[in-house]
Design an enzyme around this catalytic site. Structure first.
Site, PDB file in Angstrom:
ATOM      1  N   ASP A 285       9.923   3.177  -9.005  1.00 14.82           N
ATOM      2  CA  ASP A 285       9.840   3.683  -7.646  1.00 14.82           C
ATOM      3  C   ASP A 285      11.252   4.087  -7.202  1.00 14.82           C
ATOM      4  O   ASP A 285      12.242   3.837  -7.896  1.00 14.82           O
ATOM      5  CB  ASP A 285       9.215   2.605  -6.728  1.00 14.82           C
ATOM      6  CG  ASP A 285       8.548   3.218  -5.504  1.00 14.82           C
ATOM      7  OD1 ASP A 285       7.608   2.609  -4.966  1.00 14.82           O
ATOM      8  OD2 ASP A 285       8.969   4.326  -5.088  1.00 14.82           O
ATOM      9  N   GLU A 490       5.375   1.976   4.771  1.00 13.58           N
ATOM     10  CA  GLU A 490       6.037   0.916   4.021  1.00 13.58           C
ATOM     11  C   GLU A 490       6.472  -0.237   4.914  1.00 13.58           C
ATOM     12  O   GLU A 490       5.709  -0.651   5.797  1.00 13.58           O
ATOM     13  CB  GLU A 490       7.199   1.539   3.220  1.00 13.58           C
ATOM     14  CG  GLU A 490       6.675   2.671   2.318  1.00 13.58           C
ATOM     15  CD  GLU A 490       7.635   3.132   1.274  1.00 13.58           C
ATOM     16  OE1 GLU A 490       7.750   4.338   1.055  1.00 13.58           O
ATOM     17  OE2 GLU A 490       8.289   2.279   0.636  1.00 13.58           O
TER      18      GLU A 490
HETATM   19  O1  LIG Z   1       8.316   9.194  -2.353  1.00 15.86           O
HETATM   20  C1  LIG Z   1       8.429   8.625  -3.619  1.00 15.86           C
HETATM   21  C2  LIG Z   1       8.033   7.153  -3.584  1.00 15.86           C
HETATM   22  C3  LIG Z   1       6.534   6.952  -3.341  1.00 15.86           C
HETATM   23  O2  LIG Z   1       5.782   7.634  -4.334  1.00 15.86           O
HETATM   24  C4  LIG Z   1       6.221   5.460  -3.390  1.00 15.86           C
HETATM   25  O3  LIG Z   1       4.826   5.195  -3.248  1.00 15.86           O
HETATM   26  C5  LIG Z   1       6.935   4.700  -2.292  1.00 15.86           C
HETATM   27  O4  LIG Z   1       6.985   3.323  -2.586  1.00 15.86           O
HETATM   28  C6  LIG Z   1       8.279   5.284  -1.988  1.00 15.86           C
HETATM   29  N1  LIG Z   1       9.138   4.836  -1.093  1.00 15.86           N
HETATM   30  C7  LIG Z   1      10.156   5.715  -1.022  1.00 15.86           C
HETATM   31  C8  LIG Z   1      11.280   5.560  -0.138  1.00 15.86           C
HETATM   32  C9  LIG Z   1      11.504   4.312   0.458  1.00 15.86           C
HETATM   33  C10 LIG Z   1      12.563   4.148   1.337  1.00 15.86           C
HETATM   34  C11 LIG Z   1      13.400   5.218   1.643  1.00 15.86           C
HETATM   35  C12 LIG Z   1      13.162   6.467   1.068  1.00 15.86           C
HETATM   36  C13 LIG Z   1      12.096   6.633   0.176  1.00 15.86           C
HETATM   37  C14 LIG Z   1       9.924   6.741  -1.913  1.00 15.86           C
HETATM   38  N2  LIG Z   1       8.761   6.438  -2.521  1.00 15.86           N
END
Ligand SMILES: OC[C@@H]1[C@@H](O)[C@H](O)[C@@H](O)c2nc(-c3ccccc3)cn21
Length: 602
Positions: A285, A490
């Site tokens: 990730d 998230e």
């Molecule tokens: O976008 C790509 C992946 C996505 O597919 C995943 O399911 C997810 O857990 C995720 N969190 C971030 C992310 C988290 C914090 C700051 C910036 C980006 C980026 N991503």
């Protein structure tokens, strides 16, 4: 044809073997590197042999960029890749988790929790097919979907990304893989990646494994379970994804019994790759390596060592890729990461790229643009909305159903923060990472839909926040109150309280004390419903996060269709009961898993 790997008629494994044998170590580790578009250039892709580029949530060429603008950007990166020494194309990844949701003007479908309420696997497969078309139209090749989390606690900020709390329900919706990638032929080998053609995209089963089962629903937290339970509850959907030829599996930020998934060799290699026979690629990730140590990004060399040796094949770096390349090269040259481990990763990456047809068709098929946000696509999303709404109450007296509403009523009140807010009804992962309020893309709000449906003599009064004066003039036939959550993603969505935001309870009571009221709740999960509030209203609908097609709501509200949805999750009475789900010892819900009225005489 001067070499096997360039021969489209050669067997994939022969092409993989031939190309691997020609690659330098720099080219191999370049393929293991996925970088964000904001730090990518065609030259960097070419000269550093980058394997993949992605858009983080909402990362776009510019505001309101359409599919053609995206295709120009992505094809620019791809040109760099095919101009490299061996001409290995990239794949471009996006979070198309409810339609191609980063791009302006695309069709936005209900989020997964609403799709879980439909219980309609064929519908979800069709959604995958349409989403794949709209993703390919923008030039991308890869969607970070489906999320096959089994959501065990509504306090989790990603609960709406799950199809529900029951493993069997989530397994049923793994069919999104076939929707996105296409139907493998009979006899397709289990675990081997599949992709039908240029109207399909690579999928990513995520987040492996147990992301939806963390203690107290804390995002990126710890899932405390014996292996047999982890396998039975949270791993089962991955077997379904592997059987459909899923091209990639994304690893969870979370931990299992205190072990970070990203460094867990047993789960990533012994179980996923060896026991389950997964032959696609395992991707990290976003900045997962940087999150292994505090402060963020420290001990980066150790993080690369432990994650790549655990079985990660491609790292979603996504920014510090020069450092990543430098450290990974050094770790291989020192022998700390064996060459066999690198070759395993690169074989998997090349296998997916050959299966995906990227060597033959690296650039965008521009003929797809006219399909984006088209009427047929929006009608599919409308069908999904219709089927996703769950009717929890219909009439203070069940023998006197309140719904369907009279579209020829004399005067109706439409109120609430969510009545005319497209951004709110789409939720997170829409146009931006977190989602936002307002007319963020092309679509139909609840208010838009009501105005389209009611008779020409019906007076529609819209008051986002009603005042006492709202009720002093002429009577209302009924009121439609749309309340709920503002968008979140998230950890930002973790919520231990789960009350209806914006004083929704108060607004409902204010209106319901004066006018016969139906409530539409726009939320990514069940929220606390005060008994006193529920008693006051005539009808109550859980609409989840429906997306752009608000007409799907009025289709059932005014009786063109019966309600169909059934709860994909348990509706708790109080957060003190959590976690409470279908497998809990004590089960005392307000509404149980599977509950839902049809709106006809029950
Ligand atoms: O976008 C790509 C992946 C996505 O597919 C995943 O399911 C997810 O857990 C995720 N969190 C971030 C992310 C988290 C914090 C700051 C910036 C980006 C980026 N991503």
């Amino acid at each position: 044809m001067d070499c096997v790997y360039k021969d489209p008629n050669a067997p994939v494994e022969a092409r993989v073997k031939d190309l691997l044998s020609r690659m330098t170590l720099e080219e191999k580790i370049g393929q293991m590197t996925q970088i964000e578009r904001s730090v990518a250039t065609p030259d960097a892709v070419k000269n550093r042999f980058i394997g993949s580029v992605l858009s983080g949530g909402g990362s776009k060429p510019f505001e309101k960029a359409n599919s053609a603008d995206w295709a120009d950007m992505i094809d620019g990166f791809q040109k760099g890749a095919v101009d490299s020494r061996l001409g290995i194309p990239i794949f471009y990844g996006v979070d198309a988790v409810h339609g191609n949701n980063n791009v302006y003007g695309t069709t936005i479908f209900p989020h997964n929790i609403g799709l879980g309420a439909t219980r309609d696997a064929d519908l979800v497969k069709r959604i995958g097919q349409v989403t794949a078309l709209e993703v390919r139209a923008c030039g991308a090749h890869y969607s970070f979907a489906p999320c096959v989390a089994v959501g065990k606690d509504p306090r989790w900020g990603r609960y709406y990304e799950s199809y529900g709390e029951d493993t069997e329900l989530v397994r049923k919706f793994s069919c999104l893989v076939t929707g996105l990638q296409g139907q493998p032929p009979a006899g397709h080998p289990n675990g081997y990646p599949f992709l039908a053609g240029r109207k399909n995209v690579m999928a990513s089963a995520k987040h492996f494994v147990g992301d939806g089962g963390t203690d107290k629903g804390i995002n990126e937290g710890n899932t405390i379970l014996a292996y047999e339970e982890l396998e039975r509850i949270h791993m089962a959907p991955y077997l379904d994804c592997l059987s459909q030829g899923v091209c990639t599996v994304m690893v969870s930020y979370s931990s299992w019994n205190g072990s970070r998934l990203h460094t867990d060799h047993f789960l990533l290699t012994k179980v996923l790759k060896e026991k389950l026979g997964f032959k696609g690629l395992v991707i990290s990730d976003w900045e997962a390596l940087d999150r292994l140590y505090h402060p963020h990004g420290s001990n980066y060399r150790q993080s690369i060592l432990s994650t790549v040796n655990a079985g990660i094949d491609m790292v979603m770096v996504p920014f510090r890729y020069e450092l990543f390349l430098e450290e990974l090269l050094s770790l291989v040259q020192s022998g700390e990461i064996p060459m066999d481990r690198i070759n395993d990763s690169v074989e998997r990456i090349l296998r997916v790229k050959f299966v995906a047809g990227l060597f033959e068709h690296p650039f965008t098929d521009r003929s797809l643009h006219e399909l984006v946000g088209s009427k047929p696509h929006r009608e599919l999303a409308r069908e999904a909305v219709r089927k996703s709404l769950v009717l929890l109450k219909n009439g203070k007296d069940p023998k006197k159903p309140f719904l369907p509403l009279d579209r020829k009523a004399k005067r109706v009140l439409v109120t609430g923060v969510h009545a005319d807010d497209l951004g709110y009804q789409c939720g997170g992962w829409t146009c931006t990472w977190t989602g936002t309020s307002g007319r963020i893309t092309i679509g139909t709000t609840i208010l838009d839909a009501i105005k389209e449906v009611v008779g020409s003599n019906t007076e529609v009064i819209y008051e986002k926040n009603p005042s006492p004066e709202t009720f002093t003039s002429e009577e209302f036939s009924f009121a439609i109150v749309a309340v709920g959550e503002s968008p979140y993603v998230e950890t930002g969505g973790d919520d231990p309280v789960l009350k209806i935001p914006f004083n929704g309870d108060e607004l409902i009571s204010t209106v319901a004390d004066r006018v016969p009221t139906v409530v539409i709740l726009i939320s990514g999960r069940p929220l606390v419903l005060e008994p006193s509030t529920l008693e006051k209203v005539e009808a109550f609908i859980a609409a989840w996060l429906p997306g752009t097609e608000g007409r799907g709501i009025t289709d059932v509200l005014f009786g063109d269709y019966a309600f169909h949805g059934r709860l994909p999750v348990t509706w708790f009475k109080s957060v003190d009961q959590l976690p409470m789900h279908i497998e809990s010892n004590s089960y005392d819900p307000l509404f149980p898993l599977g509950y839902g009225l049809t709106g006809k005489n029950e």
